[in-house]
Write a protein that holds these residues in place. Structure first.
Motif, PDB file in Angstrom:
ATOM      1  N   TYR A 134       0.814  -1.208   0.000  1.00 57.55           N
ATOM      2  CA  TYR A 134       0.000   0.000   0.000  1.00 57.55           C
ATOM      3  C   TYR A 134       0.855   1.269   0.000  1.00 57.55           C
ATOM      4  O   TYR A 134       0.346   2.354  -0.219  1.00 57.55           O
ATOM      5  CB  TYR A 134      -0.957   0.004   1.196  1.00 57.55           C
ATOM      6  CG  TYR A 134      -2.017  -1.062   1.101  1.00 57.55           C
ATOM      7  CD1 TYR A 134      -3.052  -0.963   0.184  1.00 57.55           C
ATOM      8  CD2 TYR A 134      -1.978  -2.180   1.923  1.00 57.55           C
ATOM      9  CE1 TYR A 134      -4.028  -1.933   0.084  1.00 57.55           C
ATOM     10  CE2 TYR A 134      -2.951  -3.163   1.837  1.00 57.55           C
ATOM     11  CZ  TYR A 134      -3.970  -3.040   0.918  1.00 57.55           C
ATOM     12  OH  TYR A 134      -4.932  -4.032   0.815  1.00 57.55           O
TER      13      TYR A 134
ATOM     14  N   VAL B 143       3.409   3.257  -2.029  1.00 55.32           N
ATOM     15  CA  VAL B 143       3.925   3.305  -3.395  1.00 55.32           C
ATOM     16  C   VAL B 143       5.339   3.879  -3.407  1.00 55.32           C
ATOM     17  O   VAL B 143       6.231   3.348  -4.084  1.00 55.32           O
ATOM     18  CB  VAL B 143       2.988   4.147  -4.292  1.00 55.32           C
ATOM     19  CG1 VAL B 143       3.556   4.272  -5.710  1.00 55.32           C
ATOM     20  CG2 VAL B 143       1.594   3.529  -4.327  1.00 55.32           C
ATOM     21  N   SER B 144       5.564   4.953  -2.646  1.00 55.99           N
ATOM     22  CA  SER B 144       6.895   5.566  -2.598  1.00 55.99           C
ATOM     23  C   SER B 144       6.969   6.511  -1.405  1.00 55.99           C
ATOM     24  O   SER B 144       5.962   6.836  -0.780  1.00 55.99           O
ATOM     25  CB  SER B 144       7.195   6.327  -3.899  1.00 55.99           C
ATOM     26  OG  SER B 144       6.274   7.395  -4.069  1.00 55.99           O
TER      27      SER B 144
ATOM     28  N   LYS C  24       3.480   8.398  -0.627  1.00 54.61           N
ATOM     29  CA  LYS C  24       2.511   8.164  -1.693  1.00 54.61           C
ATOM     30  C   LYS C  24       1.919   6.796  -1.423  1.00 54.61           C
ATOM     31  O   LYS C  24       2.631   5.792  -1.428  1.00 54.61           O
ATOM     32  CB  LYS C  24       3.177   8.223  -3.064  1.00 54.61           C
ATOM     33  CG  LYS C  24       2.182   8.338  -4.232  1.00 54.61           C
ATOM     34  CD  LYS C  24       2.906   8.503  -5.556  1.00 54.61           C
ATOM     35  CE  LYS C  24       3.536   9.874  -5.710  1.00 54.61           C
ATOM     36  NZ  LYS C  24       2.523  10.963  -5.847  1.00 54.61           N
ATOM     37  N   ILE C  25       0.615   6.753  -1.126  1.00 52.12           N
ATOM     38  CA  ILE C  25      -0.036   5.505  -0.739  1.00 52.12           C
ATOM     39  C   ILE C  25      -1.126   5.133  -1.741  1.00 52.12           C
ATOM     40  O   ILE C  25      -1.677   5.978  -2.444  1.00 52.12           O
ATOM     41  CB  ILE C  25      -0.638   5.594   0.684  1.00 52.12           C
ATOM     42  CG1 ILE C  25      -1.745   6.654   0.748  1.00 52.12           C
ATOM     43  CG2 ILE C  25       0.454   5.853   1.716  1.00 52.12           C
ATOM     44  CD1 ILE C  25      -2.483   6.674   2.083  1.00 52.12           C
ATOM     45  N   ARG C  26      -1.411   3.821  -1.769  1.00 49.10           N
ATOM     46  CA  ARG C  26      -2.484   3.292  -2.601  1.00 49.10           C
ATOM     47  C   ARG C  26      -3.631   2.866  -1.701  1.00 49.10           C
ATOM     48  O   ARG C  26      -3.443   2.082  -0.771  1.00 49.10           O
ATOM     49  CB  ARG C  26      -1.981   2.093  -3.412  1.00 49.10           C
ATOM     50  CG  ARG C  26      -3.030   1.446  -4.307  1.00 49.10           C
ATOM     51  CD  ARG C  26      -2.409   0.337  -5.155  1.00 49.10           C
ATOM     52  NE  ARG C  26      -1.877  -0.743  -4.338  1.00 49.10           N
ATOM     53  CZ  ARG C  26      -2.604  -1.791  -3.913  1.00 49.10           C
ATOM     54  NH1 ARG C  26      -3.889  -1.877  -4.205  1.00 49.10           N
ATOM     55  NH2 ARG C  26      -2.033  -2.732  -3.194  1.00 49.10           N
ATOM     56  N   THR C  27      -4.822   3.337  -1.946  1.00 53.27           N
ATOM     57  CA  THR C  27      -5.980   2.986  -1.120  1.00 53.27           C
ATOM     58  C   THR C  27      -6.513   1.619  -1.525  1.00 53.27           C
ATOM     59  O   THR C  27      -6.088   1.031  -2.535  1.00 53.27           O
ATOM     60  CB  THR C  27      -7.105   4.021  -1.277  1.00 53.27           C
ATOM     61  OG1 THR C  27      -7.707   3.872  -2.581  1.00 53.27           O
ATOM     62  CG2 THR C  27      -6.589   5.430  -1.098  1.00 53.27           C
TER      63      THR C  27
ATOM     64  N   LYS D  11      -6.640   3.851  -5.610  1.00 58.78           N
ATOM     65  CA  LYS D  11      -6.347   5.266  -5.845  1.00 58.78           C
ATOM     66  C   LYS D  11      -5.015   5.623  -5.176  1.00 58.78           C
ATOM     67  O   LYS D  11      -4.785   5.280  -4.026  1.00 58.78           O
ATOM     68  CB  LYS D  11      -7.470   6.134  -5.295  1.00 58.78           C
ATOM     69  CG  LYS D  11      -8.824   5.891  -5.975  1.00 58.78           C
ATOM     70  CD  LYS D  11      -9.940   6.689  -5.324  1.00 58.78           C
ATOM     71  CE  LYS D  11     -11.283   6.414  -5.991  1.00 58.78           C
ATOM     72  NZ  LYS D  11     -12.393   7.141  -5.333  1.00 58.78           N
ATOM     73  N   VAL D  12      -4.166   6.328  -5.900  1.00 59.08           N
ATOM     74  CA  VAL D  12      -2.853   6.727  -5.367  1.00 59.08           C
ATOM     75  C   VAL D  12      -2.939   8.171  -4.921  1.00 59.08           C
ATOM     76  O   VAL D  12      -3.321   9.070  -5.677  1.00 59.08           O
ATOM     77  CB  VAL D  12      -1.752   6.557  -6.440  1.00 59.08           C
ATOM     78  CG1 VAL D  12      -0.415   7.047  -5.901  1.00 59.08           C
ATOM     79  CG2 VAL D  12      -1.664   5.095  -6.842  1.00 59.08           C
TER      80      VAL D  12
ATOM     81  N   ASP E 285      -1.184  11.346  -2.056  1.00 61.06           N
ATOM     82  CA  ASP E 285      -0.090  11.770  -1.186  1.00 61.06           C
ATOM     83  C   ASP E 285      -0.605  11.896   0.243  1.00 61.06           C
ATOM     84  O   ASP E 285      -1.709  12.426   0.465  1.00 61.06           O
ATOM     85  CB  ASP E 285       0.459  13.118  -1.643  1.00 61.06           C
ATOM     86  CG  ASP E 285       1.241  13.001  -2.940  1.00 61.06           C
ATOM     87  OD1 ASP E 285       1.647  11.866  -3.289  1.00 61.06           O
ATOM     88  OD2 ASP E 285       1.441  14.033  -3.617  1.00 61.06           O
TER      89      ASP E 285
END
Length: 406
Positions: free
Chosen positions: A382, A384-385, A392-395, A399-400, A402
């Motif tokens: 979850y 991303v970076s 930076k997260i993925r729900t 959805k990506v 900040d």
């Protein structure tokens, strides 16, 4: 209607759409509650075969004494193709099997791919030579007979090799042997002494086999001894009897167990078909005795490696007050390799739990590291970076975004 209300209605519609595929699929997922009438018919058929009364059926000792252990008897209770019959005969010369009458009553009597049958009836695939008999290297993490220790503050004590039903995916099939064998009192005394001598041990798990296949008298003695050790804070019991032989969970047993709190019980439901009214009654008796219940499912090819089946299983578990605790990735045990799945399948299942159902219904996906190195949680990614002041997260919806991280 203001913009906020319109936005809320739109969002509700999106959420409804996101679960529509599951709602449609779940209509076709078999559960023990849905199949109650068929199970009752099967039960009556089996009782008639054994000339058994309701009192017999509800006795766990009768269930154990009448486990089916030969293909000829099984063939009279369910349909077996010639291939299935021959496979059982071939496998039983190498691996022991036994099925309680109760668990047979949950089977589809005609479909060989029934998830209950697949867990209980020997298959020709068990003759595959791949895999290891002891992939977790338990025999090299046993500082005392009948003890396994892989962690700093807890250990396992094996109390018997006996089970109500010998699962075809069993990780300890090497211990089943040819006859039921209870761990001797002398060996248990040595295990208790080991716990006493190692004051960092605060958590003891009783397992087997199945820890509830010993007598109430022995269980009472063992729990008394463990509870008398000052540094033992928690006692856990591992038992599949709520699934394969719920008749074992008697009022008398629950009255015994509730003397030894804090005491926890983890069981092993793998498919929604196993969650029946009898299983619910057993779970209810344990819950009323104040015993928290957890479930440790195993991800099994052809049984539950489906994102919707696993979601349904976990939701059905919560209805009977059993908390989904772990989903275990199948171990590379010799004779069980046909149940193996890819790790990606487990991650996909986890991705279709998080956000799509309540947190209570989401267990931890676990791989047991080879060589006895312990449980390792496996999670979808979850994050991303990383940035200097943000993530930076993925729900759960993909959805990506900040996330501030000052």
């Amino acid at each position: 209607m203001d913009n906020r209300h319109q936005a809320s209605i739109k969002r509700a519609g999106e959420l409804r759409e996101s679960i529509s595929d599951y709602l449609e699929a779940s209509q076709n997922i078999e559960t023990g509650f849905k199949l109650a009438d068929i199970q009752r018919e099967n039960k009556e058929y089996i009782k008639k075969f054994f000339n058994a009364s309701d009192e017999d059926w509800n006795s766990w000792k009768w269930q154990v004494s009448n486990r089916i252990t030969d293909a000829e008897t099984l063939k009279q209770l369910i349909y077996l193709s010639k291939e299935e019959f021959d496979s059982i005969k071939a496998v039983e010369s190498r691996y022991r099997w036994a099925i309680s009458p109760y668990y047979i009553s949950l089977m589809d009597r005609h479909k060989h791919d029934c998830p209950i049958r697949m867990q209980a009836i020997p298959s020709k695939y068990e003759l595959d030579e791949n895999g290891k008999l002891d992939p977790m290297d338990e025999e090299h993490t046993s500082p005392e007979t009948s003890v396994t220790r892989r962690y700093p503050d807890r250990l396992i004590i094996y109390v018997t090799n006996q089970c109500a039903m010998y699962c075809r995916h069993c990780q300890r099939r090497r211990n089943i042997g040819e006859v039921d064998k209870q761990t001797s009192v002398r060996q248990l005394e040595r295990a208790i002494k080991y716990v006493k001598d190692n004051k960092e041990i605060r958590d003891v798990l009783l397992t087997g086999g199945d820890a509830l296949l010993v007598s109430n008298k022995l269980l009472d003695w063992l729990l008394t001894e463990l509870r008398s050790i000052p540094h033992v804070e928690i006692i856990r019991i591992g038992s599949r009897t709520p699934v394969t032989m719920p008749q074992r969970i008697t009022d008398k047993l629950c009255k015994l167990l509730e003397k030894y709190h804090p005491l926890y019980l983890n069981t092993h439901f793998n498919h929604p078909k196993e969650i029946t009214q009898e299983a619910a009654s057993a779970a209810n008796r344990l819950s009323k005795a104040g015993i928290p219940l957890g479930n440790q499912a195993v991800l099994l090819n052809g049984v539950n490696n489906d994102k919707f089946v696993m979601r349904k299983l976990n939701q059905e578990l919560l209805k009977i007050r059993v908390r989904p605790y772990y989903i275990f990735h199948p171990k590379s045990v010799k004779g069980t390799m046909h149940f193996k799945v890819k790790v990606q399948e487990g991650i996909e299942i986890m991705e279709h739990l998080r956000g799509y159902t309540s947190g209570l219904a989401i267990p931890t996906y676990i791989i047991n590291a080879p060589g006895g190195l312990g449980k390792t949680p496996i999670l979808p990614e979850y994050i991303v970076s990383w940035g200097k002041d943000y993530l930076k997260i993925r729900t759960w919806e993909g959805k990506v975004v900040d996330y501030p991280n000052p």
